[in-house]
Design an enzyme around this catalytic site. Structure first.
Site, short mmCIF file in Angstrom:
data_model
loop_
_atom_site.label_atom_id
_atom_site.label_comp_id
_atom_site.label_asym_id
_atom_site.label_seq_id
_atom_site.Cartn_x
_atom_site.Cartn_y
_atom_site.Cartn_z
N LYS A 196 5.10 16.03 7.32
CA LYS A 196 5.88 16.40 6.13
C LYS A 196 5.00 17.00 5.04
CE LYS A 196 7.40 12.30 5.09
NZ LYS A 196 6.71 11.41 6.01
N ARG A 244 13.20 6.31 1.67
CA ARG A 244 12.66 5.62 2.83
C ARG A 244 13.61 4.56 3.37
NH1 ARG A 244 7.24 7.22 1.83
NH2 ARG A 244 5.90 6.54 3.51
N ARG A 280 -6.81 11.43 10.52
CA ARG A 280 -6.50 12.33 9.41
C ARG A 280 -7.57 12.24 8.32
NH1 ARG A 280 -0.76 11.87 6.51
NH2 ARG A 280 -1.42 9.75 6.06
N ARG A 313 -7.67 8.27 4.00
CA ARG A 313 -6.84 7.44 3.14
C ARG A 313 -7.02 5.97 3.49
NH1 ARG A 313 -0.80 9.78 2.89
NH2 ARG A 313 -0.34 7.61 3.38
N ARG A 336 2.99 0.63 8.85
CA ARG A 336 3.78 1.77 8.34
C ARG A 336 4.77 2.27 9.39
NH1 ARG A 336 -1.13 5.09 7.04
NH2 ARG A 336 0.23 6.85 6.54
P1 ADP Z 1 3.07 8.09 4.75
O1 ADP Z 1 4.45 8.64 4.86
O2 ADP Z 1 2.07 8.81 5.61
O3 ADP Z 1 2.99 6.60 4.95
P2 ADP Z 1 3.10 8.42 1.84
O4 ADP Z 1 2.04 9.07 1.05
O5 ADP Z 1 4.45 9.02 1.84
O6 ADP Z 1 2.51 8.37 3.31
O7 ADP Z 1 3.26 6.88 1.40
C1 ADP Z 1 2.17 6.03 1.32
C2 ADP Z 1 2.60 4.64 0.83
O8 ADP Z 1 3.16 4.76 -0.48
C3 ADP Z 1 3.67 3.94 1.65
O9 ADP Z 1 3.15 3.24 2.77
C4 ADP Z 1 4.29 2.99 0.59
O10 ADP Z 1 3.46 1.88 0.36
C5 ADP Z 1 4.25 3.85 -0.67
N1 ADP Z 1 5.50 4.63 -0.85
C6 ADP Z 1 5.60 5.99 -0.86
N2 ADP Z 1 6.88 6.37 -1.03
C7 ADP Z 1 7.61 5.23 -1.12
C8 ADP Z 1 8.99 4.94 -1.29
N3 ADP Z 1 9.90 5.93 -1.37
N4 ADP Z 1 9.38 3.64 -1.35
C9 ADP Z 1 8.50 2.65 -1.26
N5 ADP Z 1 7.18 2.83 -1.08
C10 ADP Z 1 6.72 4.11 -1.01
#
Ligand code: ADP
Ligand code: ZN
Length: 212
Positions: A15, A88, A125, A159, A170
């Site tokens: 994404k 999410r 990554r 990361r 995750r």
């Molecule tokens: P990825 O999709 O690769 O896990 P993101 O950068 O989208 O990476 O998200 C990293 C972390 O940030 C998630 O594991 C969560 O802890 C938090 N996070 C991001 N977006 C949300 C969301 N919409 N609701 C709850 N937690 C979130």
């Protein structure tokens, strides 16, 4: 008003990479809740301190906190947005509609990919700390080891949540929350799917065709 784009897909499904291309080639605004949260951690804000442990473990931050952050950082009157990492779960999908999207036109794009290949993608990554370019030590290596092709920076970082244990969490969280979200957009006739296991170039073509 132009179409708002909601990207749905597992961690590592691409994404962020596709969002970056849509921004540079099609002029979208990009909003990533993960990036917003990581900014708060980097700033050392109260919010950042609160979410640091949760994010490192790969768990979800609470809905209200993320919604507030999202809402404070986007203004749909300034154009089309790509929502990356939000919603999410089904509650977030409904909140996004009620609080942010309202009556605006929108499409949800699902990055469809076999979840079993993602753990390998994620632990390999690396992200340029200077310009944000995303690499993969197996499929997209920088031309010179440790040096960003794009900006020549030498901070290719992993990361904190791209370690084996957090990745497992995750992916588990994703599996347990995504179905109702897909059904929600499907029932509104707003869901489109792209094959996210294709090479990045092809995924981009498919994404572009979908949003045209
Ligand atoms: P990825 O999709 O690769 O896990 P993101 O950068 O989208 O990476 O998200 C990293 C972390 O940030 C998630 O594991 C969560 O802890 C938090 N996070 C991001 N977006 C949300 C969301 N919409 N609701 C709850 N937690 C979130
Ligand atoms: Zn760079």
């Amino acid at each position: 008003m132009a179409t708002q784009l909601i990207l749905l897909g597992a961690p590592g499904s691409g994404k962020g990479t596709q969002a970056a291309r849509l921004v540079s080639e099609m002029g979208y605004n990009h909003i990533s809740t993960g990036d917003l949260l990581r900014n708060e951690i980097a700033k050392g804000s109260e919010l950042g301190q609160k979410v640091q442990g949760i994010m490192t473990r790969g768990e979800l931050v609470d809905d209200a906190t993320v919604l507030e952050l999202l809402n404070a950082n986007c203004d749909l009157s300034s154009g089309s947005y790509i929502f990356d990492g939000f919603p999410r779960n089904i509650d977030q999908a409904k909140s996004l509609d009620e609080v942010v999207i309202k009556n605006a036109n929108h499409t949800a794009l699902y990055f469809d990919i076999d979840l079993d290949v993602l753990a390998q993608r994620l632990v390999n990554r690396r992200t340029c700390g200077d310009c944000g370019e995303i690499y993969n030590l197996i499929s997209k290596t920088p031309k010179t080891e440790g040096v960003c092709d794009k900006c020549q920076g030498t901070n290719l970082n992993q990361r904190k949540d791209d370690n084996e244990e957090s990745v497992k969490t995750r992916l588990g969280v994703f599996k347990s929350t995504i179905e109702p979200v897909l059904e929600y957009y499907e029932s509104k006739g707003a869901l489109k799917r792209v094959n996210a296991s294709a090479p990045s170039e092809e995924v981009f073509k498919e994404v572009k065709n979908t949003v045209k």
